[in-house]
Write a protein that holds these residues in place. Sequence first.
Motif, PDB file in Angstrom:
ATOM      1  N   PHE A 181     -12.696   8.367  26.275  1.00 30.70           N
ATOM      2  CA  PHE A 181     -12.711   9.729  25.725  1.00 30.70           C
ATOM      3  C   PHE A 181     -14.093  10.087  25.192  1.00 30.70           C
ATOM      4  CE2 PHE A 181     -12.554  12.012  21.641  1.00 30.70           C
ATOM      5  CZ  PHE A 181     -12.284  13.288  22.133  1.00 30.70           C
ATOM      6  N   TYR A 182     -14.665   9.223  24.356  1.00 30.62           N
ATOM      7  CA  TYR A 182     -15.959   9.533  23.754  1.00 30.62           C
ATOM      8  C   TYR A 182     -17.071   9.562  24.792  1.00 30.62           C
ATOM      9  CZ  TYR A 182     -13.891   9.259  19.135  1.00 30.62           C
ATOM     10  OH  TYR A 182     -13.118   9.497  18.036  1.00 30.62           O
ATOM     11  N   SER A 183     -16.947   8.752  25.814  1.00 30.05           N
ATOM     12  CA  SER A 183     -17.925   8.770  26.901  1.00 30.05           C
ATOM     13  C   SER A 183     -17.873  10.106  27.634  1.00 30.05           C
ATOM     14  CB  SER A 183     -17.663   7.624  27.875  1.00 30.05           C
ATOM     15  OG  SER A 183     -18.570   7.664  28.954  1.00 30.05           O
ATOM     16  N   LEU A 184     -16.654  10.573  27.926  1.00 29.74           N
ATOM     17  CA  LEU A 184     -16.489  11.856  28.605  1.00 29.74           C
ATOM     18  C   LEU A 184     -16.962  13.010  27.710  1.00 29.74           C
ATOM     19  CD1 LEU A 184     -13.000  11.453  30.305  1.00 29.74           C
ATOM     20  CD2 LEU A 184     -15.238  11.467  31.410  1.00 29.74           C
ATOM     21  N   LEU A 185     -16.663  12.923  26.429  1.00 26.73           N
ATOM     22  CA  LEU A 185     -17.070  13.964  25.494  1.00 26.73           C
ATOM     23  C   LEU A 185     -18.581  14.136  25.502  1.00 26.73           C
ATOM     24  CD1 LEU A 185     -15.976  15.934  23.342  1.00 26.73           C
ATOM     25  CD2 LEU A 185     -16.326  14.120  21.656  1.00 26.73           C
ATOM     26  N   SER A 186     -19.296  13.021  25.563  1.00 23.20           N
ATOM     27  CA  SER A 186     -20.755  13.066  25.604  1.00 23.20           C
ATOM     28  C   SER A 186     -21.258  13.640  26.934  1.00 23.20           C
ATOM     29  CB  SER A 186     -21.318  11.657  25.404  1.00 23.20           C
ATOM     30  OG  SER A 186     -22.718  11.642  25.557  1.00 23.20           O
ATOM     31  N   GLU A 187     -20.608  13.228  28.028  1.00 20.65           N
ATOM     32  CA  GLU A 187     -21.053  13.667  29.351  1.00 20.65           C
ATOM     33  C   GLU A 187     -20.777  15.151  29.606  1.00 20.65           C
ATOM     34  OE1 GLU A 187     -22.776  12.073  31.423  1.00 20.65           O
ATOM     35  OE2 GLU A 187     -22.581   9.967  30.868  1.00 20.65           O
ATOM     36  N   LEU A 188     -19.762  15.699  28.940  1.00 19.35           N
ATOM     37  CA  LEU A 188     -19.376  17.093  29.181  1.00 19.35           C
ATOM     38  C   LEU A 188     -19.902  18.040  28.102  1.00 19.35           C
ATOM     39  CD1 LEU A 188     -15.635  16.503  30.189  1.00 19.35           C
ATOM     40  CD2 LEU A 188     -17.639  16.619  31.696  1.00 19.35           C
ATOM     41  N   ASP A 189     -20.713  17.524  27.209  1.00 17.18           N
ATOM     42  CA  ASP A 189     -21.145  18.287  26.034  1.00 17.18           C
ATOM     43  C   ASP A 189     -21.860  19.589  26.381  1.00 17.18           C
ATOM     44  OD1 ASP A 189     -21.590  18.417  23.067  1.00 17.18           O
ATOM     45  OD2 ASP A 189     -23.683  18.378  23.735  1.00 17.18           O
ATOM     46  N   ASP A 190     -22.558  19.619  27.496  1.00 16.41           N
ATOM     47  CA  ASP A 190     -23.350  20.802  27.823  1.00 16.41           C
ATOM     48  C   ASP A 190     -22.558  21.891  28.546  1.00 16.41           C
ATOM     49  OD1 ASP A 190     -23.210  18.913  29.989  1.00 16.41           O
ATOM     50  OD2 ASP A 190     -24.631  20.198  31.058  1.00 16.41           O
TER      51      ASP A 190
ATOM     52  N   ARG B 277      -5.472   3.760  23.121  1.00 16.77           N
ATOM     53  CA  ARG B 277      -5.867   2.390  22.817  1.00 16.77           C
ATOM     54  C   ARG B 277      -7.390   2.315  22.905  1.00 16.77           C
ATOM     55  NH1 ARG B 277      -2.151   1.143  27.455  1.00 16.77           N
ATOM     56  NH2 ARG B 277      -3.323   1.491  29.382  1.00 16.77           N
ATOM     57  N   VAL B 278      -7.963   1.146  22.677  1.00 19.18           N
ATOM     58  CA  VAL B 278      -9.413   1.025  22.581  1.00 19.18           C
ATOM     59  C   VAL B 278     -10.115   1.563  23.825  1.00 19.18           C
ATOM     60  CG1 VAL B 278     -11.349  -0.587  22.400  1.00 19.18           C
ATOM     61  CG2 VAL B 278      -9.295  -0.940  21.004  1.00 19.18           C
ATOM     62  N   GLU B 279      -9.628   1.151  25.017  1.00 17.33           N
ATOM     63  CA  GLU B 279     -10.261   1.600  26.254  1.00 17.33           C
ATOM     64  C   GLU B 279     -10.156   3.113  26.417  1.00 17.33           C
ATOM     65  OE1 GLU B 279      -8.951  -2.594  26.603  1.00 17.33           O
ATOM     66  OE2 GLU B 279      -7.951  -0.721  26.052  1.00 17.33           O
ATOM     67  N   GLY B 280      -9.012   3.663  26.019  1.00 14.93           N
ATOM     68  CA  GLY B 280      -8.827   5.105  26.095  1.00 14.93           C
ATOM     69  C   GLY B 280      -9.760   5.847  25.165  1.00 14.93           C
ATOM     70  N   ASP B 281      -9.960   5.302  23.956  1.00 14.49           N
ATOM     71  CA  ASP B 281     -10.877   5.922  22.994  1.00 14.49           C
ATOM     72  C   ASP B 281     -12.314   5.894  23.508  1.00 14.49           C
ATOM     73  OD1 ASP B 281      -8.844   6.465  21.234  1.00 14.49           O
ATOM     74  OD2 ASP B 281      -9.191   4.706  19.975  1.00 14.49           O
ATOM     75  N   LEU B 282     -12.728   4.749  24.044  1.00 13.87           N
ATOM     76  CA  LEU B 282     -14.090   4.620  24.556  1.00 13.87           C
ATOM     77  C   LEU B 282     -14.316   5.555  25.740  1.00 13.87           C
ATOM     78  CD1 LEU B 282     -14.543   0.728  24.408  1.00 13.87           C
ATOM     79  CD2 LEU B 282     -15.561   2.433  22.903  1.00 13.87           C
TER      80      LEU B 282
ATOM     81  N   ARG C 271     -11.266   7.822  38.176  1.00 10.94           N
ATOM     82  CA  ARG C 271     -11.368   6.617  39.004  1.00 10.94           C
ATOM     83  C   ARG C 271     -12.172   5.584  38.222  1.00 10.94           C
ATOM     84  NH1 ARG C 271     -11.998  11.193  41.820  1.00 10.94           N
ATOM     85  NH2 ARG C 271     -10.757  11.592  43.690  1.00 10.94           N
ATOM     86  N   GLY C 272     -11.621   5.135  37.128  1.00 11.90           N
ATOM     87  CA  GLY C 272     -12.314   4.178  36.286  1.00 11.90           C
ATOM     88  C   GLY C 272     -12.072   4.454  34.809  1.00 11.90           C
ATOM     89  N   ARG C 273     -12.593   3.592  33.965  1.00 12.92           N
ATOM     90  CA  ARG C 273     -12.473   3.726  32.516  1.00 12.92           C
ATOM     91  C   ARG C 273     -13.605   2.950  31.863  1.00 12.92           C
ATOM     92  NH1 ARG C 273      -7.893  -0.572  30.385  1.00 12.92           N
ATOM     93  NH2 ARG C 273      -8.741  -2.400  31.485  1.00 12.92           N
ATOM     94  N   VAL C 274     -13.740   3.108  30.564  1.00 11.99           N
ATOM     95  CA  VAL C 274     -14.752   2.364  29.813  1.00 11.99           C
ATOM     96  C   VAL C 274     -14.069   1.187  29.126  1.00 11.99           C
ATOM     97  CG1 VAL C 274     -16.480   2.435  27.987  1.00 11.99           C
ATOM     98  CG2 VAL C 274     -16.132   4.441  29.452  1.00 11.99           C
ATOM     99  N   SER C 275     -14.423  -0.019  29.543  1.00 11.53           N
ATOM    100  CA  SER C 275     -13.843  -1.230  28.965  1.00 11.53           C
ATOM    101  C   SER C 275     -14.893  -2.340  28.996  1.00 11.53           C
ATOM    102  CB  SER C 275     -12.595  -1.667  29.747  1.00 11.53           C
ATOM    103  OG  SER C 275     -12.043  -2.861  29.206  1.00 11.53           O
ATOM    104  N   PRO C 276     -15.703  -2.451  27.930  1.00 13.89           N
ATOM    105  CA  PRO C 276     -16.782  -3.454  27.896  1.00 13.89           C
ATOM    106  C   PRO C 276     -16.287  -4.879  28.129  1.00 13.89           C
ATOM    107  CG  PRO C 276     -17.023  -1.884  26.102  1.00 13.89           C
ATOM    108  CD  PRO C 276     -15.681  -1.621  26.724  1.00 13.89           C
TER     109      PRO C 276
END
Length: 204
Positions: free
Chosen positions: A153-162, A146-151, A108-113
């Motif tokens: 992805f990396y945001s989720l990767l950081s949040e799920l790291d543990d 695309r750019v928003e998808g990459d951002l 329910r959202g995405r990362v798009s500065p």
Amino acid sequence: MSLPEPLQQLISLLKRFPGVGEKSARRMAFFIIQQPDAYSKELASLLKGLKERLHECPLCGNITDVDPCSICADPLRDRRLLCVVESPEDLLSMEQAGIYNGLYYILRGRVSPLDGEDLSSTEVEHLRHRILETEAKEVIIATNPRVEGDLTFYSLLSELDDLQVKISRLAYGLPVGGSIEFADRITLHAAFESRIEVKKNMRK
């Protein structure tokens, strides 16, 4: 030639649909008004009740008229796999391709500065809960290439790291700048088969 106000209002509403321009909206509007009264009444009735009958699945966020949705309720789905997608349209494309039999989670959202958008902490918590609830062994992050998808992805990767779970991402097959919604079966199949593992932290 000026069009009657009701017809112009209909055209304006139809133009809000994705990919619909002035000519297409006008063509659809004329089609609607040329149909029998029964068609117009049925269409109006359906549109009126659509928002009341449809809602998000409380488990995955899919559009449904039952709780949970048919995918989450299907006992034959592989609950070891959880595919994270950006929209219900992306989920539908994967289902129609028939190449994936796991569960889903719709963001329910995405990362798009540039648009001032970010994933809320609540949304991240919902996803983490979904992963733990299903005891998934692999989380496939299927954001658009695309750019928003990459951002995102990396945001989720950081949040799920543990979390003790394998995380992968769709790779070859999906063109940069494209959308899962418009990908054909062969392209989606290639993307799934060549997905890249970005974290390996298996549950014990």
